[in-house]
Design an enzyme around this catalytic site. Structure first.
Site, PDB file in Angstrom:
ATOM      1  CG  ASP A 110      -2.152  -0.785   1.084  1.00  4.18           C
ATOM      2  OD1 ASP A 110      -2.327  -1.397   0.018  1.00  4.18           O
ATOM      3  OD2 ASP A 110      -2.966  -0.807   2.026  1.00  4.18           O
ATOM      4  CE  LYS A 143      -7.956  -0.581  -1.985  1.00  2.00           C
ATOM      5  NZ  LYS A 143      -8.868  -1.249  -1.020  1.00  2.00           N
ATOM      6  CG  MET A 165      -9.714   6.519   6.621  1.00  4.86           C
ATOM      7  SD  MET A 165     -10.321   4.943   5.973  1.00  4.86           S
ATOM      8  CE  MET A 165     -11.319   4.369   7.359  1.00  4.86           C
TER       9      MET A 165
END
Length: 335
Positions: free
Chosen positions: A128, A150, A265
């Site tokens: 990641d 991502k 987030m």
């Protein structure tokens, strides 16, 4: 694969001709205290441009179109280029295995000993963008590195595709290490990866990581519990706001819990979250903090009241990845 770029701390480093694995190069340099600039002239690959925009947004690099090389201590062409993915046999004499490694918030210093050992042993590393990419220096020279990041509003690898990558390489007899930032089981979708592998008869091991939910506040001088202030904390996703139909968190209960609230987030929805907590009885003057890029050289933070934290964070240009802490513990330590 191994990348060794010894540079003195504080060195001004210019990287030319960046490739798709530019994030690895940048992490290796910033971990040594280098100030990294990347020249984008002649770079047209979309995935590379997305990675550069992400690094620039996190303040890990400075992007420029033109430079004078005499302004820099070290000038180098990006030594890592993305080789074509090696063909994978449909079957193998034996099934390989998958190790899910939590890499911590991003600094290699917070990678566990077990995680480092797995990286050294891996045939394939599936990484990641928020993983401690400089740890890939410890990988075997013949190890294959696959980036499946991502990036917000950028390159995005669907989870189903990631699952397929893990399964494909493990069924070919390889030891696959899935290297993630934080902990695989704290909003890391590690459970989905586990189930996908087990469904194909693949053995899976988990090496837990230091979760950013605890580590990043600590690095910013915030203990999540403190005697006399709170007896616990709760970690909640702010990926969607309280009013979103996909939200399943009980924000009213959180507002009344008396616990420290850690929001992951939650940058985009921070104003809505703050308003909802206040509407359900939380004191608008409750201390709050927002910390961006925790554990990285670009870590930065802002403190304010719950009522003001969203606007203050925006004024300070705090962008994902960022963590917000709400509770009296924000002001518990003398700093």
């Amino acid at each position: 694969m191994s990348l060794s770029l010894p540079v003195p701390s504080g060195a001004q480093v210019l990287i030319t001709w960046p490739g798709r694995r530019i994030s690895e190069t940048v992490h290796a340099l910033t971990d040594q205290g280098a100030d990294v600039t990347v020249v984008t002239m002649n770079t047209t690959d979309a995935a590379t441009l997305d990675a550069l925009a992400d690094l620039d947004g996190r303040r890990l690099i400075t992007l420029v179109d033109e430079v004078h090389i005499t302004d820099f201590d070290v000038v180098l062409r990006d030594p890592l280029t993305a080789a074509p993915e090696a063909p994978v046999e449909a079957s193998a004499p034996h099934v390989g295995r998958v190790t899910l490694v939590g890499g911590g918030p991003g600094s290699v210093d917070l990678l566990t000993v077990g995680g480092l050992r797995a990286i050294r042993e891996a045939d394939v590393l599936v990484c990641d963008r928020l993983a401690p990419l400089s740890a890939l220096n410890e990988a075997r020279p013949d190890a294959e590195v696959i980036h499946v990041g991502k990036i917000p509003r950028g390159a995005f690898t669907p989870q189903e595709t990631i699952n397929d990558v893990l399964v494909k390489h493990a069924l070919a007899g390889r030891h696959v290490v899935r290297l993630k930032g934080g902990d695989n089981y704290v909003f890391g979708r590690g459970g989905e990866e586990w189930n996908a592998c087990v469904a194909h008869g693949i053995r899976v091991e988990v090496i837990p990581g230091v979760t950013s939910a605890v580590a990043v506040p600590a690095l910013a001088g915030i203990p999540l519990t403190h005697r006399g202030l709170t007896q616990g904390f709760v970690v909640v996703s702010g990926h969607v706001g309280p009013g979103d139909e996909r939200n399943d968190a009980n924000w009213a209960a959180l507002a009344q819990s008396g616990l420290t609230i850690v929001i992951l987030m939650g940058v985009a929805a921070l104003a809505e979250i703050s308003e909802t907590l206040i509407a359900h009885g939380m004191d608008p003057a409750t201390p709050a903090a927002c910390i961006a890029d925790g554990a990285m050289p670009s870590q930065r933070s802002a403190r304010a009241t719950l009522a003001d934290i969203a606007s203050v964070a925006a004024d300070e240009d705090l962008t994902p990845p960022a963590i917000t802490v709400v509770g009296d513990v924000v002001t518990a330590l003398e700093i």
